[in-house]
Every structure is written in C-alpha cells, then in structure tokens.
Motif scaffolding. Structure first.
Motif, mmCIF file in Angstrom:
data_model
loop_
_atom_site.group_PDB
_atom_site.id
_atom_site.type_symbol
_atom_site.label_atom_id
_atom_site.label_comp_id
_atom_site.label_asym_id
_atom_site.label_seq_id
_atom_site.Cartn_x
_atom_site.Cartn_y
_atom_site.Cartn_z
ATOM 1 N N PRO A 1 0.784 -1.240 0.000
ATOM 2 C CA PRO A 1 0.000 0.000 0.000
ATOM 3 C C PRO A 1 0.809 1.280 0.000
ATOM 4 N N ASP A 2 2.027 1.250 0.533
ATOM 5 C CA ASP A 2 2.835 2.463 0.605
ATOM 6 C C ASP A 2 3.953 2.493 -0.428
ATOM 7 N N ASP A 3 3.908 1.595 -1.405
ATOM 8 C CA ASP A 3 4.860 1.638 -2.515
ATOM 9 C C ASP A 3 4.471 2.753 -3.483
ATOM 10 N N HIS A 4 5.486 3.439 -3.998
ATOM 11 C CA HIS A 4 5.240 4.482 -4.985
ATOM 12 C C HIS A 4 4.897 3.862 -6.340
ATOM 13 N N MET A 5 4.244 4.654 -7.183
ATOM 14 C CA MET A 5 3.872 4.211 -8.523
ATOM 15 C C MET A 5 3.462 5.442 -9.328
ATOM 16 N N ARG A 6 3.531 5.334 -10.621
ATOM 17 C CA ARG A 6 3.046 6.407 -11.488
ATOM 18 C C ARG A 6 1.525 6.309 -11.569
#
Length: 395
Positions: free
Chosen positions: A92-97
């Motif tokens: 849930p707290d992983d970055h992504m575009r």
C-alpha cells in the motif's frame, strides 16, 4: 538535464497519440488480503480469485493491488508481484506512477482556487494566458476541466513524439508543452464536443499559476498534499521513482517482461499525468475529492455536472460520465466518483462513494487502454466492477 546514457537499451515501447504505451507479461505470486496495518483480515475469496486470474493471463499484469476502504478500515488485496526480480508483492505504501489520475489533482487545485475566489470557472485562456494562441482565447477553465475545450493534444504532436522517442529521459519545460501545438487551431467549437486531451490539464495548471503567482508544484503542496495528508505524493520532472516502488512492466508474449518503471521522465506529462503516489494515498485523495467536504457546495455542484457517455482514459467500471476533472462510474451496484489513468507500465483506478466514506483503488503494473490490449482492459473492468460492488454492498 539527464541525458540518455551511452549504450543504454531503448525500451521496447511504441508511443501512442494520447499516452506512452507499454505491454507486460505477468508472473504469479499470490498474496492474501491484508488490513492496512499488515494483519490478515477476513476477505472475499471470489475477489481474490478474480485477481489471481488476472495476473495468470498470458498478457496480464505481473501484479495487482486493490484497496477497499470503509471508514477507518482498509482491506488490501494483492496478487502477483510488484518486482519480478525480488518477488516482492505490491504494497500500500509503494510508490507508482498514477498517470492520468493526476488530472484529478489539477482539478482539485483549480476548484479549490475557485472556492477561494482566485479563479473562476468562466475565466478564459485569453484572460489568464495571453501568450497562448489567440484562436484558443475563448476556452474557459470549465471547458478545460470538462475536456470540451477543443485544444489539440500536445502529446500527439510529431515533434513531441520524436523528442521522446530519441531520448525517453528528455527533460521538457512543462510550461512550454503547449508550444508543440501552438500552430494548430481548435479541433471544435469550445463546449460543443467532448474529447479527452492531455493539453487541457496543462492549461489548467498554467491558469492556476497565472492567477496566483505560485508554481503549480507549490499549489499542489498548499491545496492538496498538506491538507489531505499525502507526504508520499509528488510531481517529479525526472525519470527516477522514489523507493520503494511498484515496478511497471512491458510485455509482448513470448518475450520476457521488460521493466519500464523509469523508462520515461515525468516532465512530458506534468499536470496531465506526471504525479507519483501510493495506493494508500490515492484512496485518501479520492475520498476527499469525490466527497462533500473538500469543496463548497456550489463548486461541487459544478464539478458533478456529468455528461453521460463521456469516459475517462481508460474507461472505468460500469457506465461512464464526465464531470470537471472527475468521472461518474455507474456500476450494477451503485455509483462511484473517480478517475483512471494509464502510462508505460501502469494502469490506475481510484474511486469513492459520493459521501466520501468509502474508496477503491485498483492498480496494475502494466498498461492497458482501448487501444492497447483491449481484451485485457475488458477483463480488468469486469474485475474492478466486482470490487466496486463489494465496496458498495458490504458494511
């Protein structure tokens, strides 16, 4: 300015008129649903099977993460991987575009400025952006937010595409992106038709800057990130992603998946699609933006004046209708408000109930749209609607 490293292999990605395209091959590592605090929680086995089948498709995403939030409780469903190399699941707290879901952020900036009296929905390009072509002058902020402006799409301009093809890490001046189509007339009379265009939200951000004398990045911080509690959300210009991040992949079976997470810089998308966020923060944002508390009632009424049949890119679940930088998704189980997006390696959906108490975010680490893997998109929308029904039906 970052330049292309000598000998670096150019990603196997074709550029489309509206977005940077990518294809992906999936790998499967199934994960149980978890609460946002990391503890296992009761979950719907049907929804889990839907995710499992999605990543098991030959051209499906390597991974998927869906967050169902009801009040202060969030269920996290995942399948597959967020990083093929390590086998790490998406978190849930992983970055992504977030791709074109960023358009809702420019909408939030503009509509909050309307509430503050610093912008009006009837302000025109001629009023605030006199340096833009005079032929565009009558276009209003309302029409830009509704994608009824008629502005030609800069991301389809041959010169823009050529630069990006030659150097995917090229750093554009985002405030000059409209220059690529400055010699083009409007595609239609403003307000007469709907056509989704990346140019619209560039113009929205420029109008916000002109009205306030502040940079768009500062306005995002002041009006969106800080009040909504989004410390992991940002608008970079370069190609690097904050760590950790969900890796995005291109796939063309039977070729091995290709990591395209950092294949492109964000400066060529800027206010139309350059924001980086996390699944958790996307949910927090859309609950506020779709709900009744962020904007005044008159501004929200204008925001939610939907045009039936006009869809986001890619279309969201159910029947779509377009408002001002927000879409209505009428599913078989009820209505959600939200936005979608797709770019190289990523496809996004964020949606919330009209009262702002429940939200769904649905992120896959491959790109799909009506032009790119339409069969996968059809399957994806079916799964998204099942998740929407779970959100709307369950207490």
């Amino acid at each position: 300015m970052p330049t292309r490293t000598r000998g670096r292999r150019r990603p196997r990605i074709a550029l489309s008129a509206a977005a940077f395209t990518a294809a992906v091959l999936g790998a499967t590592l199934l994960q149980p649903a978890q609460a946002a605090d990391g503890h296992p929680t009761r979950h719907d086995p049907h929804l889990q099977r839907q995710l499992d089948r999605l990543v098991a498709q030959a051209d499906g995403p390597p991974g998927v993460i869906a967050l169902l939030t009801r009040g202060d409780r969030t269920q996290v469903y995942t399948a597959g991987v967020g990083d093929i190399t390590t086998g790490r699941p998406p978190r849930p707290d992983d970055h992504m575009r977030i791709a074109s879901a960023a358009k809702a952020f420019s909408g939030a900036v503009a509509l909050r400025l309307v509430d503050q009296g610093r912008l009006s929905l009837d302000d025109t390009i001629a009023d605030l952006l006199p340096g833009q072509p005079s032929a565009w002058g009558a276009v209003t902020l309302r029409q830009l937010l509704a994608h009824t402006s008629g502005l030609p799409d800069y991301s389809a301009a041959p010169e823009f595409v050529a630069i990006l093809t030659a150097d995917p890490h090229h750093v554009f001046d985002p405030r000059r992106l409209l220059d690529f189509v400055a010699d083009k007339p409007l595609l239609f009379s403003p307000g007469s038709l709907y056509e989704y265009s990346n140019s619209d939200n560039i113009a929205v951000a420029l109008m916000a800057e002109a009205a306030t004398g502040r940079s768009y990045e500062d306005l995002l911080e002041e009006l969106v990130y800080r009040p909504l509690g989004l410390p992991r959300t940002s608008l970079p210009l370069g190609y690097r992603l904050p760590r950790p991040f969900i890796h995005g992949y291109a796939v063309a079976p039977p070729a091995a998946p290709e990591d395209v997470s950092e294949a492109f810089g964000a400066s060529g998308a800027w206010a139309s699609g350059g924001i980086v966020s996390t699944p958790r923060e996307l949910g927090r944002f859309i609950r506020a933006y779709a709900g009744p508390t962020l904007l005044s009632q008159p501004t929200r009424t204008a925001q939610l004046a939907f045009r039936p049949g006009d869809s986001s890119e890619p279309p969201g679940p159910g029947t779509n209708a377009a408002g001002l930088a927000i879409f209505q998704y009428t599913t078989r189980c009820g209505v959600l408000y939200g936005h979608t997006g797709n770019t190289a390696g990523y496809t996004q959906l964020m949606a919330a109930t009209p009262d702002g108490t429940r939200s769904l975010t649905f992120s896959v680490n491959t790109q799909t749209s009506p032009r790119i893997k339409p069969a996968l998109l059809a399957r994806l929308r079916t799964v998204q609607e099942d998740f929407a029904c779970a959100l709307l039906k369950n207490g």
